[in-house]
Design a protein around this motif. Structure first.
Motif, PDB file in Angstrom:
ATOM      1  N   PHE A 139       1.934  -0.267   2.632  1.00  0.00           N
ATOM      2  CA  PHE A 139       0.498  -0.155   2.414  1.00  0.00           C
ATOM      3  C   PHE A 139       0.246   0.620   1.122  1.00  0.00           C
ATOM      4  O   PHE A 139       1.038   1.468   0.735  1.00  0.00           O
ATOM      5  CB  PHE A 139      -0.180   0.589   3.574  1.00  0.00           C
ATOM      6  N   ASP A 140      -0.877   0.341   0.513  1.00  0.00           N
ATOM      7  CA  ASP A 140      -1.307   1.170  -0.597  1.00  0.00           C
ATOM      8  C   ASP A 140      -1.686   2.552  -0.032  1.00  0.00           C
ATOM      9  O   ASP A 140      -2.436   2.640   0.946  1.00  0.00           O
ATOM     10  CB  ASP A 140      -2.520   0.517  -1.283  1.00  0.00           C
ATOM     11  N   VAL A 141      -1.154   3.619  -0.611  1.00  0.00           N
ATOM     12  CA  VAL A 141      -1.363   4.969  -0.075  1.00  0.00           C
ATOM     13  C   VAL A 141      -2.845   5.319   0.027  1.00  0.00           C
ATOM     14  O   VAL A 141      -3.302   5.900   1.023  1.00  0.00           O
ATOM     15  CB  VAL A 141      -0.623   6.023  -0.943  1.00  0.00           C
ATOM     16  N   LYS A 142      -3.612   4.933  -0.983  1.00  0.00           N
ATOM     17  CA  LYS A 142      -5.044   5.229  -0.983  1.00  0.00           C
ATOM     18  C   LYS A 142      -5.742   4.538   0.184  1.00  0.00           C
ATOM     19  O   LYS A 142      -6.586   5.125   0.883  1.00  0.00           O
ATOM     20  CB  LYS A 142      -5.655   4.777  -2.309  1.00  0.00           C
ATOM     21  N   THR A 143      -5.378   3.265   0.418  1.00  0.00           N
ATOM     22  CA  THR A 143      -5.978   2.498   1.516  1.00  0.00           C
ATOM     23  C   THR A 143      -5.590   3.111   2.865  1.00  0.00           C
ATOM     24  O   THR A 143      -6.421   3.205   3.775  1.00  0.00           O
ATOM     25  CB  THR A 143      -5.502   1.028   1.466  1.00  0.00           C
ATOM     26  N   LEU A 144      -4.331   3.513   2.991  1.00  0.00           N
ATOM     27  CA  LEU A 144      -3.853   4.110   4.237  1.00  0.00           C
ATOM     28  C   LEU A 144      -4.593   5.410   4.536  1.00  0.00           C
ATOM     29  O   LEU A 144      -4.979   5.667   5.678  1.00  0.00           O
ATOM     30  CB  LEU A 144      -2.340   4.364   4.143  1.00  0.00           C
ATOM     31  N   PHE A 147      -8.033   4.608   5.774  1.00  0.00           N
ATOM     32  CA  PHE A 147      -7.999   4.102   7.149  1.00  0.00           C
ATOM     33  C   PHE A 147      -7.841   5.256   8.148  1.00  0.00           C
ATOM     34  O   PHE A 147      -8.563   5.326   9.145  1.00  0.00           O
ATOM     35  CB  PHE A 147      -6.840   3.114   7.309  1.00  0.00           C
ATOM     36  N   ILE A 148      -6.907   6.177   7.862  1.00  0.00           N
ATOM     37  CA  ILE A 148      -6.690   7.333   8.756  1.00  0.00           C
ATOM     38  C   ILE A 148      -7.943   8.194   8.820  1.00  0.00           C
ATOM     39  O   ILE A 148      -8.337   8.672   9.890  1.00  0.00           O
ATOM     40  CB  ILE A 148      -5.467   8.153   8.289  1.00  0.00           C
ATOM     41  N   SER A 149      -8.583   8.387   7.670  1.00  0.00           N
ATOM     42  CA  SER A 149      -9.816   9.174   7.625  1.00  0.00           C
ATOM     43  C   SER A 149     -10.912   8.512   8.455  1.00  0.00           C
ATOM     44  O   SER A 149     -11.670   9.185   9.158  1.00  0.00           O
ATOM     45  CB  SER A 149     -10.271   9.331   6.174  1.00  0.00           C
ATOM     46  N   TYR A 150     -10.976   7.180   8.386  1.00  0.00           N
ATOM     47  CA  TYR A 150     -12.006   6.445   9.122  1.00  0.00           C
ATOM     48  C   TYR A 150     -11.790   6.525  10.632  1.00  0.00           C
ATOM     49  O   TYR A 150     -12.711   6.837  11.382  1.00  0.00           O
ATOM     50  CB  TYR A 150     -12.028   4.982   8.668  1.00  0.00           C
ATOM     51  N   ILE A 151     -10.553   6.264  11.067  1.00  0.00           N
ATOM     52  CA  ILE A 151     -10.309   6.244  12.519  1.00  0.00           C
ATOM     53  C   ILE A 151     -10.399   7.653  13.124  1.00  0.00           C
ATOM     54  O   ILE A 151     -10.666   7.802  14.314  1.00  0.00           O
ATOM     55  CB  ILE A 151      -8.945   5.603  12.880  1.00  0.00           C
ATOM     56  N   SER A 152     -10.208   8.682  12.292  1.00  0.00           N
ATOM     57  CA  SER A 152     -10.321  10.052  12.819  1.00  0.00           C
ATOM     58  C   SER A 152     -11.768  10.385  13.183  1.00  0.00           C
ATOM     59  O   SER A 152     -12.028  11.320  13.951  1.00  0.00           O
ATOM     60  CB  SER A 152      -9.788  11.061  11.806  1.00  0.00           C
ATOM     61  N   GLN A 153     -12.709   9.612  12.624  1.00  0.00           N
ATOM     62  CA  GLN A 153     -14.127   9.838  12.940  1.00  0.00           C
ATOM     63  C   GLN A 153     -14.541   9.145  14.240  1.00  0.00           C
ATOM     64  O   GLN A 153     -15.613   9.414  14.777  1.00  0.00           O
ATOM     65  CB  GLN A 153     -15.019   9.322  11.796  1.00  0.00           C
ATOM     66  N   CYS A 154     -13.713   8.212  14.712  1.00  0.00           N
ATOM     67  CA  CYS A 154     -14.038   7.481  15.945  1.00  0.00           C
ATOM     68  C   CYS A 154     -13.977   8.406  17.158  1.00  0.00           C
ATOM     69  O   CYS A 154     -13.087   9.241  17.264  1.00  0.00           O
ATOM     70  CB  CYS A 154     -13.070   6.317  16.152  1.00  0.00           C
ATOM     71  N   LYS A 155     -14.909   8.263  18.052  1.00  0.00           N
ATOM     72  CA  LYS A 155     -14.961   9.067  19.266  1.00  0.00           C
ATOM     73  C   LYS A 155     -15.021   8.155  20.495  1.00  0.00           C
ATOM     74  O   LYS A 155     -16.087   7.965  21.097  1.00  0.00           O
ATOM     75  CB  LYS A 155     -16.196   9.990  19.250  1.00  0.00           C
TER      76      LYS A 155
END
Length: 301
Positions: A139-144, A147-155
């Motif tokens: 994966f592109d490191v920036k994209t990864l 993605f991790i930042s986005y899913i960490s916001q999921c509740k």
């Protein structure tokens, strides 16, 4: 790893610097060579792993920093490689990692380096092909990171009906491993269920997410070839039977408040010879009792 108070020569005052775990609050921190962490640093890790905070009280600074961080520790076994002579892999963990630290891990994975001609060939080919590529990452490191930042916001919501599934598994494992399975074990499975739901961007924790966590934890426990009696001794320094013998002998010696002959103490405690000898050795080693040359023991504390 946690935090440090340093003297700023320009400002002429003490300043607080957050460490890696504090800096990764609400995220992931990967710690390599965990087996080489100093003993005092291992002890200070108990607070962030248990309470998700880091307390500092040095110089003129007193603070409590948030450290709600998922930590992945990587390390080597005691002798650099897993021994095939000792099937219980957990007994080969580095002695520098104390039991209280290991108990705070949600999951413990032992990655064995097994000789397999076909897999070794595939691994070598993949490694060599990666060296030829300019960007070997899948994966592109920036994209990864995004993605991790986005899913960490999921509740995701945890439906109440899944609690019964977790409780049943917890009770079953308590029957197999006795007091080695604590509520931390249950909390770890629930955290992994949440993580799986986040990874799938699910609004709810589904039954399959809980089952995934249960299957993974079960596989981890049995892959380590854990013998409950040996694991108990590793985590508590003594087995359940020994701890009972120790507490009984302590009580007898305290109440007697005088030297007691070993043979008489053994009969009074009702312990088997092996457990009695190990209990006495433990009490002597930790300076709870003193044994005289004439075969008497006396309570010291």
């Amino acid at each position: 790893l946690l935090a440090a108070v340093t003297r700023n020569e320009f400002l002429k005052e003490w300043v607080l610097d957050g460490g890696k775990i504090v800096g990764a609050n609400k995220g992931l921190c990967i710690v390599d060579e965990a087996d080489k962490i100093k003993k005092e640093d291992i002890l200070s890790l108990h607070e962030p792993l248990e309470q998700a905070t880091v307390s500092i009280d040095k110089a003129t600074i007193k603070a409590k920093l948030p450290a709600d961080t998922a930590v992945l520790f990587l390390g080597n076994p005691e002798y650099g490689n897993w021994s095939t002579v000792e099937p219980n892999l957990l007994l080969q963990f580095p002695k520098s990692l104390p039991p209280a630290f290991l108990q705070r891990m949600d999951f413990i994975f032992a990655i064995e380096d097994k000789v397999d001609a076909k897999k070794d060939e595939q691994m070598a080919q993949k490694n060599l092909s990666r060296l030829k590529q300019k960007n070997p990452c899948m994966f592109d490191v920036k994209t990864l990171r995004r993605f991790i930042s986005y899913i960490s916001q999921c509740k995701p919501e945890f439906p109440e009906e899944h609690s019964e599934q977790l409780i049943k598994y917890y009770v079953d494992m308590r029957q197999k491993f006795n007091t080695l399975i604590s509520l931390r074990f249950l909390e770890g499975i629930k955290r992994l269920s949440y993580a799986r739901a986040k990874w799938e961007l699910s609004e709810k924790v589904l039954k399959r997410h809980v089952q995934f966590a249960i299957d993974l934890q079960t596989r981890v426990l049995f892959n380590l070839n854990i013998n409950p009696a040996e694991l108990e001794k590793l985590l508590y320094s003594t087995s359940f039977v020994e701890r009972n013998a120790i507490e009984t002998i302590k009580k007898i010696l305290k109440e007697a408040d005088k030297p007691i002959e070993l043979e008489e103490l053994k009969k009074t405690s009702g312990s088997e010879q092996k457990e009695f000898d190990e209990a006495i050795e433990y009490l002597k080693k930790n300076r709870f009792v003193m044994e005289s040359k004439s075969g008497y023991v006396q309570w010291l504390k």
